[in-house]
Design a protein around this motif. Structure first.
Motif, short mmCIF file in Angstrom:
data_model
loop_
_atom_site.label_atom_id
_atom_site.label_comp_id
_atom_site.label_asym_id
_atom_site.label_seq_id
_atom_site.Cartn_x
_atom_site.Cartn_y
_atom_site.Cartn_z
N HIS A 1 0.82 -1.22 0.00
CA HIS A 1 0.00 0.00 0.00
C HIS A 1 0.86 1.27 0.00
CE1 HIS A 1 -3.78 2.22 1.68
NE2 HIS A 1 -3.40 2.63 0.49
N VAL A 2 0.71 2.05 -1.07
CA VAL A 2 1.47 3.29 -1.22
C VAL A 2 1.38 4.16 0.03
CG1 VAL A 2 1.63 5.46 -2.51
CG2 VAL A 2 1.19 3.31 -3.74
N PHE B 1 -14.00 2.59 -0.01
CA PHE B 1 -15.16 3.43 -0.31
C PHE B 1 -16.45 2.62 -0.21
CE2 PHE B 1 -13.24 7.26 -2.82
CZ PHE B 1 -12.31 7.47 -1.81
N PRO C 1 -13.13 9.43 1.64
CA PRO C 1 -12.08 10.46 1.55
C PRO C 1 -11.41 10.47 0.18
CG PRO C 1 -11.25 8.55 2.77
CD PRO C 1 -12.65 8.21 2.34
N TYR D 1 -8.85 11.97 -2.42
CA TYR D 1 -7.62 12.76 -2.33
C TYR D 1 -7.58 13.86 -3.40
CZ TYR D 1 -5.50 8.80 0.29
OH TYR D 1 -5.20 7.82 1.20
N ASN E 1 -6.91 12.06 -10.59
CA ASN E 1 -5.90 11.02 -10.88
C ASN E 1 -6.58 9.84 -11.56
OD1 ASN E 1 -5.38 12.59 -8.35
ND2 ASN E 1 -3.35 11.77 -8.75
N ARG F 1 -2.43 12.96 -1.45
CA ARG F 1 -1.27 12.11 -1.14
C ARG F 1 -0.01 12.83 -1.63
NH1 ARG F 1 -1.58 6.43 -4.12
NH2 ARG F 1 -2.71 5.76 -2.28
N HIS G 1 1.63 12.20 -5.37
CA HIS G 1 0.56 11.36 -5.93
C HIS G 1 0.71 11.21 -7.45
CE1 HIS G 1 -4.10 10.59 -5.70
NE2 HIS G 1 -3.44 9.59 -6.27
#
Ligand code: NAD
Ligand code: TYD
Length: 341
Positions: free
Chosen positions: A88-89, A196, A207, A209, A214, A275, A278
């Protein structure tokens, strides 16, 4: 055929193991499977429930950085399919150490074992489209320069090229695959789609980002598993194969689709700070894999609707994680607590 699947209790690995043992894919003929998994927060033996009593399945709980565990398992295998990783980034941006340890050093331990393994025919290094970095236009081809931009993608790029080097230097039968963002059942509920969906089922906001523009290319996990089988059967050693779903979607549009599927309004979108670093867009050219005879089969709208239905029907799987595990709550608070704009 004896197949060692690292990370086989995680999201994609468990789907792959189930596909092998349920014989849905050509490579599943007569498969014996050993799973090696550390059972980190993302590993869950319940993901293997449908095949847990299958005598052809062996599960070893252990760490890929541990050569004593790894060596005999790689010796046993005809094929290694290496999914195990920290993935996970956002977690990599909070703390990168485990990513270096597992994704880079763990891959090294497996490759060292593979160098000496007597019967190994394939070592499939499961890499990611994120190694290309952000792609402003066009689509990444396998020969493009790697420009990873966060600790997760950098650790995966290191492993990707390390695996290649063991083919080039020692003829380990490595094939690298670079898949785009996966979705489907059993994905840990901190990645965007399951987060989500489950937030909306719970009546919480989602939430989003930054500006939400993106782009990710969504690949159904079953299409990914079929592609891995295809590469085992028809891929060429030392080569890289992109695996993409061909579903480029902006995050804001994905969010609206999920809101619609769950009967929620756009007031449930909670814009949060972006992020760091990102990546704006990922996009893959998959013509090399298509030439082997693969193409994605799951239409995105249908796959997304089925995924929503799965989370609706399988609260037993995700509610204990989200609603009872203090580690998840601590992660969520650290990740989102201070980001609300
Ligand atoms: P996941 O986080 O759901 O599962 C990872 C699994 O690896 C878990 O079962 C975990 O317990 C195990 N693991 C972690 N560290 C380990 C260690 N040191 N030793 C043994 N096992 C360990 O991940 P996923 O989404 O299923 O991804 C699987 C692979 O696919 C990863 O290599 C990832 O980089 C790659 N990938 C994922 C995506 C995606 O969208 N999810 C896209 C492209 C590539
Ligand atoms: P993620 O599922 O973390 O995958 P990756 O970063 O590996 O592509 O995120 C997918 C996209 O969704 C990414 O552009 C970041 C965005 N995102 C949000 O907007 N909100 C969130 O809470 C999360 C987890 C992701």
């Amino acid at each position: 055929m004896k197949i060692l699947v690292t990370g086989g209790a995680g999201f994609i690995g468990s789907h792959y193991v189930r596909s092998l043992l349920q014989g849905r894919f050509p490579g599943g003929e007569g498969a014996e499977v050993t799973v090696l998994d550390k059972l980190t927060y993302a590993g869950n033996l319940a993901n293997l429930d449908p095949v847990k009593d299958d005598p052809r399945l062996r599960v070893v709980v252990g760490d890929i950085v541990d050569a004593e565990t790894v060596d005999p398992l790689v010796d046993w295998a005809d094929h290694v399919v290496h999914f195990a990783a920290e993935t996970h980034v956002d977690r990599s941006l909070q703390a990168a150490g485990e990513f270096i340890q597992t994704d880079v050093f763990g891959t090294f331990v497996l490759l060292e074992a593979a160098r000496r393994a007597p019967r190994l025919r394939r070592f499939i290094q499961i890499s990611t489209d994120e190694v290309y970095g952000s792609v402003p236009e066009g689509a990444s081809v396998e020969t493009d320069e790697l420009r990873p931009r966060n600790p997760y993608s950098a650790s995966k790029a290191a492993a990707d090229r390390l695996a290649y080097s063991y083919w080039a230097s020692y003829q380990v039968p490595v094939i690298v695959t670079r898949a785009s963002n996966n979705y489907g059942p059993n994905q840990f509920p901190e990645k965007v789609i399951p987060l989500f969906i489950t937030n909306l089922i719970e009546g919480h906001t989602v939430p989003l980002y930054g500006d939400g523009l993106n782009v990710r290319d969504w690949l159904h996990v079953d299409d990914h598993c079929r592609a891995v089988d295809m590469v085992i059967e028809r891929g060429i050693e030392g080569e890289v194969y992109n695996i993409g779903g061909g579903n480029e979607v902006r995050n804001v549009d994905l969010t609206h689709r999920l809101l619609e599927l769950l009967g929620a309004g756009s007031d449930m979108i909670q814009p949060v700070a972006d992020r760091v670093g990102h990546d704006r867009r990922y996009a893959l050219d998959t013509s090399k894999l298509r030439r082997l005879g693969w193409e994605p089969e799951v239409a995105f709208d249908e796959g997304l609707a089925r995924t929503v239905a799965w989370y609706r029907e399988n609260g037993w799987w995700w509610r204990p994680i989200k609603e009872q595990d203090p580690a998840f709550r601590a992660y969520y608070d650290a990740q989102y607590g201070s980001r609300t704009r």
